[in-house]
Motif scaffolding. Structure first.
Motif, PDB file in Angstrom:
ATOM      1  N   GLY A   1       2.963 -15.448  -4.267  1.00  0.00           N
ATOM      2  CA  GLY A   1       3.035 -16.965  -3.697  1.00  0.00           C
ATOM      3  C   GLY A   1       1.817 -17.286  -2.999  1.00  0.00           C
ATOM      4  O   GLY A   1       1.843 -18.242  -2.543  1.00  0.00           O
ATOM      5  N   GLN A   2       0.892 -16.155  -2.791  1.00  0.00           N
ATOM      6  CA  GLN A   2      -0.322 -16.572  -1.824  1.00  0.00           C
ATOM      7  C   GLN A   2      -1.585 -16.689  -2.730  1.00  0.00           C
ATOM      8  O   GLN A   2      -1.655 -15.521  -3.662  1.00  0.00           O
ATOM      9  N   ASP A   3      -2.486 -17.610  -2.570  1.00  0.00           N
ATOM     10  CA  ASP A   3      -3.567 -17.640  -3.086  1.00  0.00           C
ATOM     11  C   ASP A   3      -4.739 -16.577  -2.759  1.00  0.00           C
ATOM     12  O   ASP A   3      -5.494 -16.119  -3.787  1.00  0.00           O
ATOM     13  N   VAL A   4      -4.721 -16.231  -1.565  1.00  0.00           N
ATOM     14  CA  VAL A   4      -5.491 -15.079  -0.983  1.00  0.00           C
ATOM     15  C   VAL A   4      -4.710 -14.225   0.029  1.00  0.00           C
ATOM     16  O   VAL A   4      -3.955 -14.550   0.811  1.00  0.00           O
ATOM     17  N   MET A   5      -4.875 -12.851  -0.322  1.00  0.00           N
ATOM     18  CA  MET A   5      -4.187 -12.047   0.594  1.00  0.00           C
ATOM     19  C   MET A   5      -5.267 -11.057   1.153  1.00  0.00           C
ATOM     20  O   MET A   5      -6.065 -10.676   0.496  1.00  0.00           O
ATOM     21  N   GLU A   6      -5.140 -10.617   2.460  1.00  0.00           N
ATOM     22  CA  GLU A   6      -6.023  -9.710   3.039  1.00  0.00           C
ATOM     23  C   GLU A   6      -5.271  -8.440   3.279  1.00  0.00           C
ATOM     24  O   GLU A   6      -4.165  -8.168   3.642  1.00  0.00           O
ATOM     25  N   VAL A   7      -6.232  -7.358   3.177  1.00  0.00           N
ATOM     26  CA  VAL A   7      -5.747  -6.130   3.467  1.00  0.00           C
ATOM     27  C   VAL A   7      -6.813  -5.871   4.498  1.00  0.00           C
ATOM     28  O   VAL A   7      -7.960  -6.043   4.256  1.00  0.00           O
ATOM     29  N   VAL A   8      -6.436  -5.269   5.609  1.00  0.00           N
ATOM     30  CA  VAL A   8      -7.664  -4.810   6.813  1.00  0.00           C
ATOM     31  C   VAL A   8      -7.663  -3.343   6.821  1.00  0.00           C
ATOM     32  O   VAL A   8      -6.721  -2.738   6.346  1.00  0.00           O
ATOM     33  N   THR A   9      -8.766  -2.784   7.290  1.00  0.00           N
ATOM     34  CA  THR A   9      -9.025  -1.457   7.872  1.00  0.00           C
ATOM     35  C   THR A   9      -8.407  -1.464   9.315  1.00  0.00           C
ATOM     36  O   THR A   9      -8.514  -2.329  10.061  1.00  0.00           O
ATOM     37  N   ILE A  10      -7.490  -0.238   9.376  1.00  0.00           N
ATOM     38  CA  ILE A  10      -7.324  -0.090  10.877  1.00  0.00           C
ATOM     39  C   ILE A  10      -7.361   1.467  11.279  1.00  0.00           C
ATOM     40  O   ILE A  10      -7.582   2.286  10.457  1.00  0.00           O
ATOM     41  N   GLN A  11      -7.605   1.621  12.396  1.00  0.00           N
ATOM     42  CA  GLN A  11      -7.923   2.974  12.972  1.00  0.00           C
ATOM     43  C   GLN A  11      -6.772   3.227  14.073  1.00  0.00           C
ATOM     44  O   GLN A  11      -6.441   2.504  14.756  1.00  0.00           O
ATOM     45  N   ARG A  12      -6.158   4.565  13.772  1.00  0.00           N
ATOM     46  CA  ARG A  12      -4.911   5.092  14.853  1.00  0.00           C
ATOM     47  C   ARG A  12      -5.656   6.062  15.360  1.00  0.00           C
ATOM     48  O   ARG A  12      -6.552   6.777  15.114  1.00  0.00           O
ATOM     49  N   GLU A  13      -4.590   6.455  16.528  1.00  0.00           N
ATOM     50  CA  GLU A  13      -4.785   7.632  17.243  1.00  0.00           C
ATOM     51  C   GLU A  13      -4.578   8.924  16.780  1.00  0.00           C
ATOM     52  O   GLU A  13      -4.920  10.105  17.008  1.00  0.00           O
ATOM     53  N   ALA A  14      -3.363   8.873  15.593  1.00  0.00           N
ATOM     54  CA  ALA A  14      -2.950  10.051  15.047  1.00  0.00           C
ATOM     55  C   ALA A  14      -3.273   9.984  13.429  1.00  0.00           C
ATOM     56  O   ALA A  14      -3.897   9.083  13.071  1.00  0.00           O
TER      57      ALA A  14
END
Length: 152
Positions: free
Chosen positions: A54-67
């Motif tokens: 149902g979304q025209d544009v969807m974002e996937v983001v990069t994330i950094q974690r401590e573990a």
């Protein structure tokens, strides 16, 4: 090239990877905790995919974690409608790629896309024109940073 999907064993990740939107953060991701180690499935089931239909544009983001895993795509597994633009955005500032692959178990570059999002704010867009599943990974973090787009 899109890879055909099948029903695979479901994988629960303490509520973080499923289609539920309860854990979403401001980026539209799944709100992964920064601590605690886990491993993403290489055979994600239907319940592992975040529903972004149902979304025209969807974002996937990069994330950094401590573990471990230290870097992730968020959400890693997403379901979209045909015609949706999927935008990968570097928000952690580390060097990443978005590289298509035919298999999450044997990640190697495929022809569909292979681009860098090297710095914070860099992005890459891909139009989900076909149906099926498109797997992808980050080349520098191939062992643990990967995901799938399931196109309906």
């Amino acid at each position: 090239m899109l890879v055909a999907t099948g029903s695979l064993a479901a994988f629960a990740l303490a509520g973080c990877v499923g289609a539920s939107n309860e854990n979403e953060d401001a980026t539209g991701g799944e709100g992964f905790e920064t601590g605690g180690s886990f491993e993403l499935p290489t055979d994600p089931g239907d319940d592992d995919f975040a529903d972004r239909t149902g979304q025209d544009v969807m974002e996937v983001v990069t994330i950094q974690r401590e573990a471990d895993p230290q870097f992730l795509f968020d959400p890693p597994f997403v379901r979209v409608d045909r015609g949706t633009t999927v935008r990968w955005v570097n928000v952690d500032g580390a060097f990443h790629t978005v590289t298509a692959t035919a298999s999450l178990e044997n990640r190697s570059a495929a022809d569909e896309f292979n681009t860098t999002i090297a710095s914070e704010g860099d992005s890459f867009e891909w139009d989900a024109d076909g149906t099926g599943r498109q797997d992808y990974y980050c080349s520098p973090h191939v062992g643990f940073m990967y995901g799938s787009v399931d196109v309906n």
